[in-house]
Design a protein around this motif. Structure first.
Motif, PDB file in Angstrom:
ATOM      1  N   PHE A   8       0.848   0.433  24.232  1.00 22.87           N
ATOM      2  CA  PHE A   8       0.057   1.634  23.992  1.00 22.87           C
ATOM      3  C   PHE A   8      -0.453   1.588  22.540  1.00 22.87           C
ATOM      4  CE2 PHE A   8       0.205   6.569  24.580  1.00 22.87           C
ATOM      5  CZ  PHE A   8      -1.117   6.646  24.183  1.00 22.87           C
ATOM      6  N   PRO A   9      -1.580   0.878  22.301  1.00 23.81           N
ATOM      7  CA  PRO A   9      -2.105   0.806  20.939  1.00 23.81           C
ATOM      8  C   PRO A   9      -2.522   2.198  20.446  1.00 23.81           C
ATOM      9  CG  PRO A   9      -3.221  -0.739  22.412  1.00 23.81           C
ATOM     10  CD  PRO A   9      -2.441   0.195  23.269  1.00 23.81           C
ATOM     11  N   HIS A  10      -2.045   2.554  19.269  1.00 22.04           N
ATOM     12  CA  HIS A  10      -2.250   3.928  18.811  1.00 22.04           C
ATOM     13  C   HIS A  10      -2.224   3.960  17.286  1.00 22.04           C
ATOM     14  CE1 HIS A  10      -2.135   8.241  19.395  1.00 22.04           C
ATOM     15  NE2 HIS A  10      -1.064   8.355  18.633  1.00 22.04           N
ATOM     16  N   TYR A  11      -3.156   4.724  16.677  1.00 27.33           N
ATOM     17  CA  TYR A  11      -3.168   4.854  15.217  1.00 27.33           C
ATOM     18  C   TYR A  11      -2.316   6.031  14.761  1.00 27.33           C
ATOM     19  CZ  TYR A  11      -6.687   1.383  13.977  1.00 27.33           C
ATOM     20  OH  TYR A  11      -7.344   0.209  13.750  1.00 27.33           O
ATOM     21  N   VAL A  12      -1.515   5.779  13.732  1.00 29.52           N
ATOM     22  CA  VAL A  12      -0.747   6.850  13.090  1.00 29.52           C
ATOM     23  C   VAL A  12      -0.870   6.658  11.572  1.00 29.52           C
ATOM     24  CG1 VAL A  12       0.961   7.020  14.955  1.00 29.52           C
ATOM     25  CG2 VAL A  12       1.393   5.481  13.037  1.00 29.52           C
ATOM     26  N   MET A  13      -0.325   7.612  10.800  1.00 24.80           N
ATOM     27  CA  MET A  13      -0.310   7.454   9.351  1.00 24.80           C
ATOM     28  C   MET A  13       1.145   7.470   8.879  1.00 24.80           C
ATOM     29  SD  MET A  13      -3.586   9.701   8.161  1.00 24.80           S
ATOM     30  CE  MET A  13      -3.249  11.139   9.129  1.00 24.80           C
ATOM     31  N   LEU A  14       1.398   6.701   7.827  1.00 25.52           N
ATOM     32  CA  LEU A  14       2.776   6.559   7.359  1.00 25.52           C
ATOM     33  C   LEU A  14       2.931   6.947   5.895  1.00 25.52           C
ATOM     34  CD1 LEU A  14       3.658   3.058   8.870  1.00 25.52           C
ATOM     35  CD2 LEU A  14       4.307   5.295   9.797  1.00 25.52           C
ATOM     36  N   LEU A  47       0.835  -1.215   0.000  1.00 22.07           N
ATOM     37  CA  LEU A  47       0.000   0.000   0.000  1.00 22.07           C
ATOM     38  C   LEU A  47       0.866   1.259   0.000  1.00 22.07           C
ATOM     39  CD1 LEU A  47      -2.791  -0.927   2.579  1.00 22.07           C
ATOM     40  CD2 LEU A  47      -3.159  -0.333   0.178  1.00 22.07           C
ATOM     41  N   LEU A  48       1.903   1.242   0.817  1.00 21.84           N
ATOM     42  CA  LEU A  48       2.787   2.421   0.896  1.00 21.84           C
ATOM     43  C   LEU A  48       3.515   2.634  -0.430  1.00 21.84           C
ATOM     44  CD1 LEU A  48       4.346   2.163   4.475  1.00 21.84           C
ATOM     45  CD2 LEU A  48       2.707   3.847   3.667  1.00 21.84           C
ATOM     46  N   GLN A  56      -0.645  10.873  -3.686  1.00 24.26           N
ATOM     47  CA  GLN A  56      -0.687  11.971  -2.710  1.00 24.26           C
ATOM     48  C   GLN A  56      -2.037  12.119  -1.998  1.00 24.26           C
ATOM     49  OE1 GLN A  56      -0.878  15.930  -4.100  1.00 24.26           O
ATOM     50  NE2 GLN A  56      -1.263  15.371  -6.245  1.00 24.26           N
ATOM     51  N   HIS A  57      -3.106  11.565  -2.576  1.00 20.81           N
ATOM     52  CA  HIS A  57      -4.427  11.691  -1.942  1.00 20.81           C
ATOM     53  C   HIS A  57      -4.762  10.513  -1.034  1.00 20.81           C
ATOM     54  CE1 HIS A  57      -5.268  15.161  -4.336  1.00 20.81           C
ATOM     55  NE2 HIS A  57      -5.007  14.488  -5.439  1.00 20.81           N
ATOM     56  N   GLN A  58      -3.876   9.537  -1.036  1.00 18.71           N
ATOM     57  CA  GLN A  58      -4.177   8.351  -0.232  1.00 18.71           C
ATOM     58  C   GLN A  58      -3.483   8.415   1.131  1.00 18.71           C
ATOM     59  OE1 GLN A  58      -2.887   4.343  -1.513  1.00 18.71           O
ATOM     60  NE2 GLN A  58      -5.068   3.896  -1.614  1.00 18.71           N
ATOM     61  N   TYR A  59      -4.201   7.938   2.141  1.00 13.87           N
ATOM     62  CA  TYR A  59      -3.650   7.931   3.498  1.00 13.87           C
ATOM     63  C   TYR A  59      -3.653   6.501   4.036  1.00 13.87           C
ATOM     64  CZ  TYR A  59      -4.026  12.979   3.351  1.00 13.87           C
ATOM     65  OH  TYR A  59      -3.872  14.290   3.000  1.00 13.87           O
ATOM     66  N   VAL A  60      -2.509   6.089   4.562  1.00 15.28           N
ATOM     67  CA  VAL A  60      -2.399   4.727   5.095  1.00 15.28           C
ATOM     68  C   VAL A  60      -2.262   4.816   6.620  1.00 15.28           C
ATOM     69  CG1 VAL A  60      -1.074   2.576   5.073  1.00 15.28           C
ATOM     70  CG2 VAL A  60      -1.331   3.909   2.962  1.00 15.28           C
ATOM     71  N   MET A  61      -3.282   4.298   7.284  1.00 18.53           N
ATOM     72  CA  MET A  61      -3.287   4.305   8.753  1.00 18.53           C
ATOM     73  C   MET A  61      -2.878   2.938   9.273  1.00 18.53           C
ATOM     74  SD  MET A  61      -6.923   6.092   9.515  1.00 18.53           S
ATOM     75  CE  MET A  61      -7.084   5.560  11.213  1.00 18.53           C
ATOM     76  N   VAL A  62      -2.143   2.930  10.361  1.00 18.11           N
ATOM     77  CA  VAL A  62      -1.781   1.650  10.964  1.00 18.11           C
ATOM     78  C   VAL A  62      -1.751   1.786  12.486  1.00 18.11           C
ATOM     79  CG1 VAL A  62       0.740   2.061  10.817  1.00 18.11           C
ATOM     80  CG2 VAL A  62      -0.121  -0.282  10.890  1.00 18.11           C
ATOM     81  N   MET A  63      -2.111   0.691  13.156  1.00 22.90           N
ATOM     82  CA  MET A  63      -2.016   0.710  14.606  1.00 22.90           C
ATOM     83  C   MET A  63      -0.642   0.168  15.008  1.00 22.90           C
ATOM     84  SD  MET A  63      -4.116  -1.212  17.575  1.00 22.90           S
ATOM     85  CE  MET A  63      -5.770  -0.759  17.165  1.00 22.90           C
ATOM     86  N   LEU A  64       0.006   0.882  15.905  1.00 15.28           N
ATOM     87  CA  LEU A  64       1.285   0.398  16.420  1.00 15.28           C
ATOM     88  C   LEU A  64       1.328   0.562  17.933  1.00 15.28           C
ATOM     89  CD1 LEU A  64       2.625   3.322  16.882  1.00 15.28           C
ATOM     90  CD2 LEU A  64       3.573   3.037  14.623  1.00 15.28           C
TER      91      LEU A  64
END
Lengths: 327, 92
Positions: A118-124, A87-88, A93-101
Motif C-alpha cells: 500500500f504505497p502511501h505518503y506520510v510526513m515524519l 534531512l530529519l 520547524q518550518h520544514q516538512y519531510v515527506m516519504v513514501m512507505l
C-alpha cells in the motif's frame, strides 16, 4: 475530510494550518489526477510512469512553496534512507519531510483498502525518544508516535520509493489569476479519463487481448475505489466558490449529492464487472456500459456546473480589479 | 431463511470462497473493516456471492460497503431483502 489523495493531503496540511490561505483550489487537480493502465489492462493509482510533477509545479505556482524531491531512484534504498535521516536531523520547524512507505506494514493503522503493498505518503518528525518517530498521515487524519524501526521497515519495502521536502515559511495565498489558470488546466470538459479507462478495460477483457482471461477483470479493476474517491475533490471546489460567492447552502448540498452518486456509481460498475468476471455472462456488459454512460453524463454535468460557478467567481474578480483601478 | 441461516451463509462464503485469513475473528458483532480486515472490494465480493448463491437480489443503492459496518448489520439487511423478495414472488 474524506481521504482523497495522499500526496495532495500531505502538502495541504501546512496550508490548512495557515490562516488566510485556502487549500481548496489545490484540489482542482485531483478529480482527474493521473493514474495508469498496465500492459495487461490493470487499472492502477500508482506506477513507475506516474510522477507528481504536475502537483509539484502547481504547489509552487499557487502557494509559492518549492517542493523538492529528495528521493533519488538512481541510488540504493539504503542511500536514500541515509539521506532522509540527514534531512530529519537538520530539519527546522518550518520544514516538512515527506516519504513514501508501505502502509500495509503498519497494520495498527486503518487500512480501508487492504492493499498489499500500500504505497502511501506520510510526513515524519523526530521525537525526544530516539527510538520513536512522530508520523503525520493527513490523508487518513491520523498522527501519532510509532517505533522508528517499524517505520524504517515500511520505507525499506522495495515496492515503494519516493520523498519530498519543503520549507513552508514563505507560504502565500494564491492570486486569482493563478487559480484561474490552474482551474482551466484541471477541468477536462471533453473527457472523463477514469470512466473512459474503465470502458477500455472492459473491452480488453471481453472482446480484446485479454478475453481469455475474463475472470481476471475483477483484479484489473481492484484499485477503482482509490480512484473513485478522488471525485470528492469536486466538493472542495464547489465549497470554495460557493463560500466566496455567498450562495445558498441548499444548492451546494445538491451538488454534493451528485458527487456522492458519481462515487457510488463506480462501486456499481465494479460490482457488475466482478459479476461478469465470475459468471462470464456477457449480457452484463450492456449493464456495465449503460452505467458508464450514466457516469459520463453525471460527471460532465458536475463539470459544467462547476464551470458556471467558476465563471461567476471570475466575473467578480474582474469587477473587484476594475473597482480598485477606478479608485 | 432465518437470520441464523444468513449469518451461517456469510460465514461459509468468507471461510470457503473468499478464504478470509481473519475468519477466526468472525462473530455477529465483528466489524467487517476494522475486525475482519475486509476492504471495500472484499465486501463487494461477499455481497456478490450472497446474490449468486442465496439468490438474494442486491439493488445498486445497497452496494455501499460503508453501510454494512458489522456482520449483524449485513445479515439484518439481507433478511429484509429476502423478505421483500418473497413478498414480490407471492404477489406475482
Amino acid at each position: 475530510m474524506i481521504k482523497v489523495h495522499c500526496f495532495v493531503s500531505c502538502v495541504c496540511e501546512v496550508i490548512k494550518k495557515t490562516s488566510g490561505v485556502d487549500h481548496r483550489p489545490y484540489y482542482f487537480g485531483v478529480w482527474d489526477a493521473d493514474f495508469d493502465v498496465l500492459e495487461d489492462g490493470t487499472l492502477t493509482y500508482h506506477s513507475d510512469r506516474i510522477d507528481h510533477e504536475f502537483f509539484q509545479t502547481w504547489y509552487e505556482l499557487l502557494y509559492g512553496i518549492k517542493l523538492q524531491k529528495w528521493y533519488d531512484e538512481s541510488k540504493s534504498k539504503q542511500e536514500n534512507i541515509e539521506k532522509m535521516l540527514r534531512l530529519l536531523e537538520a530539519k527546522d520547524q518550518h520544514q516538512y519531510v515527506m516519504v513514501m512507505l508501505d502502509l500495509s506494514l503498519l497494520p495498527e493503522r486503518e487500512n480501508k483498502f487492504h492493499s498489499k503493498p500500500f504505497p502511501h505518503y506520510v510526513m515524519l518528525e523526530k521525537t525526544e525518544n530516539e527510538d520513536e518517530w512522530f508520523m503525520y498521515d493527513p490523508d487518513f487524519r491520523w498522527e501519532g508516535i510509532l517505533p522508528k524501526d517499524r517505520i524504517l521497515n515500511a520505507i525499506a519495502e522495495p515496492a515503494v520509493e519516493g520523498g519530498y521536502v519543503f520549507q513552508a515559511e514563505t507560504i502565500q495565498p494564491p492570486s486569482a489569476e493563478t487559480i484561474q489558470a490552474y482551474f482551466h488546466t484541471c477541468l477536462k470538459l471533453d473527457i472523463n479519463p477514469i470512466t473512459e479507462a474503465i470502458s477500455d478495460i472492459v473491452k480488453v477483457y471481453t472482446i480484446g487481448k485479454q478475453k481469455e482471461n475474463l475472470s481476471q477483470l475483477s483484479s484489473a479493476l481492484k484499485q477503482l475505489p482509490v480512484l473513485a474517491i478522488r471525485k470528492y475533490a469536486y466538493e472542495h471546489a464547489f465549497a470554495y466558490f460557493w463560500e466566496l460567492l455567498e450562495l445558498e447552502e441548499e444548492g451546494f448540498e445538491s451538488w454534493c449529492d451528485e458527487i456522492e452518486l458519481l462515487v457510488k456509481g463506480y462501486t456499481t460498475i465494479q460490482y457488475r464487472a466482478m459479476k461478469l468476471a465470475l459468471t462470464k455472462d456477457l449480457s452484463l456488459v450492456n449493464d456495465i456500459n449503460s452505467k458508464l454512460a450514466e457516469q459520463n453524463e453525471r460527471e460532465f454535468k458536475i463539470k459544467k456546473g462547476l464551470l458556471q460557478c467558476f465563471e461567476q467567481w471570475s466575473k467578480e474578480q474582474t469587477n473587484k480589479t476594475k473597482k480598485v483601478t477606478l479608485k | 431463511m432465518t437470520r441464523e441461516d444468513i449469518i451461517q451463509a456469510i460465514y461459509h462464503i468468507l471461510k470457503n470462497k473468499i478464504e478470509l485469513p481473519t475468519i477466526s475473528s468472525f462473530h455477529e458483532e465483528a466489524r467487517l473493516n476494522e475486525d475482519l480486515y475486509m476492504d471495500s472490494v472484499m465486501i463487494l465480493e461477499l455481497i456478490l456471492f450472497i446474490e449468486l448463491d442465496l439468490g438474494i437480489k442486491m439493488p445498486d443503492e445497497a452496494l455501499s460497503p460503508n453501510d454494512f459496518k458489522t456482520v449483524g448489520h449485513l445479515a439484518a439487511f439481507l433478511e429484509r431483502q429476502h423478505v421483500q423478495g418473497v413478498v414480490v414472488e407471492t404477489h406475482d
